[in-house]
Enzyme design. Structure first.
Site, PDB file in Angstrom:
ATOM      1  N   LYS A  19       0.843  -1.203   0.000  1.00 21.69           N
ATOM      2  CA  LYS A  19       0.000   0.000   0.000  1.00 21.69           C
ATOM      3  C   LYS A  19       0.882   1.259   0.000  1.00 21.69           C
ATOM      4  O   LYS A  19       2.097   1.181   0.271  1.00 21.69           O
ATOM      5  CB  LYS A  19      -0.915  -0.051   1.225  1.00 21.69           C
ATOM      6  CG  LYS A  19      -1.884  -1.247   1.206  1.00 21.69           C
ATOM      7  CD  LYS A  19      -2.798  -1.257   2.430  1.00 21.69           C
ATOM      8  CE  LYS A  19      -3.792  -2.392   2.392  1.00 21.69           C
ATOM      9  NZ  LYS A  19      -4.727  -2.379   3.534  1.00 21.69           N
ATOM     10  N   TYR A  59     -12.708  -4.022  -3.319  1.00 22.31           N
ATOM     11  CA  TYR A  59     -13.259  -4.367  -2.001  1.00 22.31           C
ATOM     12  C   TYR A  59     -14.724  -4.808  -2.043  1.00 22.31           C
ATOM     13  O   TYR A  59     -15.166  -5.510  -1.139  1.00 22.31           O
ATOM     14  CB  TYR A  59     -13.051  -3.222  -1.004  1.00 22.31           C
ATOM     15  CG  TYR A  59     -11.608  -3.161  -0.528  1.00 22.31           C
ATOM     16  CD1 TYR A  59     -11.087  -4.148   0.309  1.00 22.31           C
ATOM     17  CD2 TYR A  59     -10.750  -2.151  -0.938  1.00 22.31           C
ATOM     18  CE1 TYR A  59      -9.766  -4.119   0.722  1.00 22.31           C
ATOM     19  CE2 TYR A  59      -9.424  -2.107  -0.532  1.00 22.31           C
ATOM     20  CZ  TYR A  59      -8.936  -3.093   0.302  1.00 22.31           C
ATOM     21  OH  TYR A  59      -7.620  -3.072   0.712  1.00 22.31           O
ATOM     22  N   ASN A 161      -1.869  -0.345   7.277  1.00 30.48           N
ATOM     23  CA  ASN A 161      -1.245  -1.625   7.625  1.00 30.48           C
ATOM     24  C   ASN A 161      -0.341  -2.181   6.517  1.00 30.48           C
ATOM     25  O   ASN A 161      -0.114  -3.382   6.443  1.00 30.48           O
ATOM     26  CB  ASN A 161      -2.318  -2.643   8.048  1.00 30.48           C
ATOM     27  CG  ASN A 161      -3.416  -2.794   7.007  1.00 30.48           C
ATOM     28  OD1 ASN A 161      -3.273  -2.312   5.893  1.00 30.48           O
ATOM     29  ND2 ASN A 161      -4.494  -3.473   7.368  1.00 30.48           N
ATOM     30  N   HIS A 164      -1.894  -5.353   1.445  1.00 32.22           N
ATOM     31  CA  HIS A 164      -3.130  -6.109   1.256  1.00 32.22           C
ATOM     32  C   HIS A 164      -2.742  -7.540   0.918  1.00 32.22           C
ATOM     33  O   HIS A 164      -1.762  -7.767   0.207  1.00 32.22           O
ATOM     34  CB  HIS A 164      -3.962  -5.547   0.097  1.00 32.22           C
ATOM     35  CG  HIS A 164      -4.994  -6.518  -0.370  1.00 32.22           C
ATOM     36  ND1 HIS A 164      -6.175  -6.709   0.302  1.00 32.22           N
ATOM     37  CD2 HIS A 164      -4.998  -7.414  -1.397  1.00 32.22           C
ATOM     38  CE1 HIS A 164      -6.874  -7.660  -0.305  1.00 32.22           C
ATOM     39  NE2 HIS A 164      -6.174  -8.108  -1.335  1.00 32.22           N
ATOM     40  N   GLU A 175      -9.408 -11.325  -7.391  1.00 29.88           N
ATOM     41  CA  GLU A 175      -8.546 -10.143  -7.277  1.00 29.88           C
ATOM     42  C   GLU A 175      -7.421 -10.151  -8.315  1.00 29.88           C
ATOM     43  O   GLU A 175      -7.068  -9.110  -8.862  1.00 29.88           O
ATOM     44  CB  GLU A 175      -7.956 -10.064  -5.863  1.00 29.88           C
ATOM     45  CG  GLU A 175      -9.017  -9.731  -4.822  1.00 29.88           C
ATOM     46  CD  GLU A 175      -8.475  -9.637  -3.412  1.00 29.88           C
ATOM     47  OE1 GLU A 175      -9.254  -9.278  -2.512  1.00 29.88           O
ATOM     48  OE2 GLU A 175      -7.274  -9.923  -3.180  1.00 29.88           O
TER      49      GLU A 175
END
Ligand code: ADP
Ligand code: MG
Length: 206
Positions: A19, A59, A161, A164, A175
């Site tokens: 990310k 998402y 965080n 992913h 995905e």
């Protein structure tokens, strides 16, 4: 003999994305090393600045994501003996999604396809649980970042965080095709696959 048929478990694939906070903190090499050193094979990789549409679809492809993510956030508070600021899981995740789009489109990301036995589960294990405060030591989210739901809610933003990782084999399949064209994922052999997957290990003695 090599177990090289595409249906063999060693051909499982998963999607991981570094990310924007991982990129800004120069953690690309660190993160790739974690997945590489366990024996997974990098079969697709690219850097891009995602559009809001790419992230929103990513998402919401899983129709249960909104509910699951809302419930997880509420449980995150309750497990610590705290009262969640919002008690309706769907309201929680609506807010999360809005903030996630902001977070994930704020800069470049590195999207990767990793292949190997139990790739989905192994990458999840190495990545650690969603809330860095609770992620195990030794995981990427446990070792490199200290964010929490309390912090992100206080500041009305997504939890940062670093990575992913697909949550299931089905999620991984969906995905990967959302982020990569088929020709961007490459089949090739690693020398160490002989040691990991050959049925009969050849000796090293001359
Ligand atoms: P994971 O990335 O571990 O699979 P989810 O799919 O539930 O977790 O959520 C996607 C991402 O949304 C998380 O990685 C995190 O960046 C953010 N996020 C999830 N839940 C929350 C929350 N309650 N508050 C803020 N951000 C969240
Ligand atoms: Mg997820």
């Amino acid at each position: 003999m090599r177990q090289s048929h595409p249906s063999h478990p060693s051909h499982e694939r998963t999607l991981a994305i570094i990310k924007p906070d991982g990129i800004e903190r120069s953690l690309i090499g660190e993160i790739i090393q974690r997945y590489e050193r366990i024996g997974l094979k990098l079969v697709g990789v690219k850097m891009l600045v995602p559009t809001a549409d790419l992230i929103e679809k990513h998402y919401t492809m899983d129709s249960e994501w909104l509910l699951k993510t809302g419930l997880k956030a509420i449980k995150g508070y309750e497990d610590k003996g705290l009262k969640p600021p919002i008690s309706d899981p769907m309201k929680v995740s609506e807010k999360v999604l809005k903030n996630l789009v902001k977070y994930m489109t704020s800069g470049p990301v590195v999207a990767m396809v990793w292949q190997g036995a139990h790739a989905v589960q192994i990458v999840r294990k190495l990545t650690g649980s969603t809330e860095p405060l609770m992620s195990d030591v030794g995981t990427i989210r446990g070792d490199y970042v200290l964010d929490s739901y309390q912090m992100s809610d206080h500041d009305n933003r997504a939890v940062r965080n670093l990575v992913h990782a697909s949550g299931s084999i089905k999620e991984a399949k969906d995905e990967i095709s959302h982020w990569f064209k088929p020709e961007e994922v490459i089949d090739y052999n690693l020398y160490e696959e002989h040691i990991m997957y050959d049925v009969n290990m050849k000796g090293i003695l001359e």
